[in-house]
Design a protein around this motif. Structure first.
Motif, PDB file in Angstrom:
ATOM      1  N   UNK A   1      71.774  29.049  15.309  1.00 23.38           N
ATOM      2  CA  UNK A   1      71.260  29.202  13.948  1.00 23.38           C
ATOM      3  C   UNK A   1      71.711  28.027  13.094  1.00 23.38           C
ATOM      4  N   UNK A   2      70.782  27.356  12.414  1.00 25.10           N
ATOM      5  CA  UNK A   2      71.169  26.220  11.566  1.00 25.10           C
ATOM      6  C   UNK A   2      72.247  26.604  10.552  1.00 25.10           C
ATOM      7  N   UNK A   3      73.214  25.711  10.365  1.00 27.62           N
ATOM      8  CA  UNK A   3      74.254  25.939   9.377  1.00 27.62           C
ATOM      9  C   UNK A   3      75.453  26.704   9.866  1.00 27.62           C
ATOM     10  N   UNK A   4      75.373  27.309  11.066  1.00 25.52           N
ATOM     11  CA  UNK A   4      76.512  28.070  11.585  1.00 25.52           C
ATOM     12  C   UNK A   4      77.585  27.129  12.112  1.00 25.52           C
ATOM     13  N   UNK A   5      78.824  27.609  12.147  1.00 21.29           N
ATOM     14  CA  UNK A   5      79.935  26.758  12.559  1.00 21.29           C
ATOM     15  C   UNK A   5      80.605  27.214  13.844  1.00 21.29           C
ATOM     16  N   UNK A   6      80.205  28.339  14.387  1.00 22.39           N
ATOM     17  CA  UNK A   6      80.814  28.841  15.619  1.00 22.39           C
ATOM     18  C   UNK A   6      79.787  29.023  16.715  1.00 22.39           C
ATOM     19  N   UNK A   7      80.128  29.850  17.691  1.00 24.35           N
ATOM     20  CA  UNK A   7      79.203  30.129  18.787  1.00 24.35           C
ATOM     21  C   UNK A   7      77.974  30.826  18.233  1.00 24.35           C
ATOM     22  N   UNK A   8      76.804  30.361  18.683  1.00 21.34           N
ATOM     23  CA  UNK A   8      75.547  30.913  18.179  1.00 21.34           C
ATOM     24  C   UNK A   8      74.473  30.715  19.229  1.00 21.34           C
ATOM     25  N   UNK A   9      73.674  31.743  19.470  1.00 20.29           N
ATOM     26  CA  UNK A   9      72.667  31.660  20.518  1.00 20.29           C
ATOM     27  C   UNK A   9      73.330  31.398  21.854  1.00 20.29           C
TER      28      UNK A   9
END
Length: 311
Positions: A262-270
């Motif tokens: 996800x754009x803008x996230x700072x950790x593990x995503x997708x």
């Protein structure tokens, strides 16, 4: 299906050295952070080799090491184990070589600024992104931000060094054996570095570069896609050139469906652990598909070898 058994070069000379002859497929591996054996990366499930499976028993001696920094593919001076195991006369005969290279070099090229420390302009042929004053027409889409002269420099660099690696292969006992490379997945530029996972104070990588060039954030994902697809096309064109790159096989990782971050996230995503490294699910998806590709080629090599023998 059995997981790929992974060993380090030092294991081969230890008192409990593995019996490589007990495996049908014996592979030598070298690569960037996607192959890293750093404990922190393994805990994050960010190693492709750990997720590979084969129908027949297979092992790999992984020379990628435990370094946490981005590594460049031509840094063979610090890869003495790999060079020795690939090209020395007394080296094992490998059924294939696994390479994870080119991605970190692409990131480094994208990070090259438009201006040097002394304020002078960095020529277009030495960087991948154009300064705002150099952008092309809007009708070109995100390609207007892309430096084609810089891409040519990168392409020449990659082609030259892959040819060098194939030459090293052909100097040793594994001459002519298949060399397997993968393409890369498309990362989402975002503020997700490695700091929060114990992987070292590094990253994010693309996010600050695209910000520094003042590219519109709405185009960041498309710019990332453009660069990764350029690399995939380059690698596949090399594999298709059997005269210049004999025995090179490239798996197109861009065809594996991944959940984007996800754009803008700072950790593990997708399927992503941070901006450019996959998490467990991402590694699982690409590694399983690549394993099938590799085993299909290896099985083909085995079946045609007897035909070459003279009566």
């Amino acid at each position: 299906m059995d997981h790929l058994a992974c060993f380090k070069p030092g294991d081969l000379s230890s008192t409990s050295a593995p019996d490589l002859t007990s495996y049908r497929w014996r592979l030598l591996a070298q690569g960037d952070s996607w192959f890293s054996t750093s404990a922190a990366k393994l805990n994050a499930h960010a190693n492709l080799l750990q997720e590979m499976v084969f129908k027949d028993p297979a092992c790999a001696v992984n020379c990628a090491g435990s370094g946490e920094a981005l590594s460049h593919m031509v840094d063979l001076e610090s890869a003495a184990d790999f060079v020795s195991l690939l090209s020395d006369d007394g080296a094992p005969v490998w059924d294939g070589v696994l390479l994870s290279v080119g991605g970190n070099d692409l990131i480094a090229a994208a990070q090259t600024p438009a201006h040097a420390a002394d304020g002078s302009d960095v020529p277009l042929h030495l960087r991948l992104i154009r300064h705002q004053t150099e952008w092309g027409a809007p009708s070109a889409g995100v390609a207007r931000y892309f430096s084609e002269p810089g891409w040519q420099t990168y392409s020449d660099y990659l082609r030259t060094n892959v040819r060098h690696l194939l030459t090293l292969r052909d100097q040793g006992p594994s001459a002519g054996k298949p060399v397997f490379m993968h393409c890369y997945a498309v990362p989402m530029p975002r503020p997700a570095g490695a700091d929060d996972s114990g992987l070292g104070a590094s990253g994010p990588w693309l996010y600050p570069a695209l910000k520094a060039y003042a590219l519109p954030s709405a185009d960041w994902a498309a710019v990332s896609r453009l660069m990764v697809f350029h690399l995939a096309q380059l690698l596949k064109s090399m594999a298709a050139d059997k005269e210049q790159f004999p025995g090179l096989h490239v798996f197109d990782s861009t065809t594996v469906p991944l959940a984007p971050a996800t754009p803008g996230t700072s950790g593990s995503s997708g399927d992503w652990h941070n901006e450019i490294h996959l998490n467990h699910s991402g590694c699982f998806k690409i590694a399983r598909a690549w394993s099938e590709h590799i085993e299909a080629v290896l099985s083909g090599v085995k079946t045609v070898e007897p035909v070459r023998k003279r009566p």
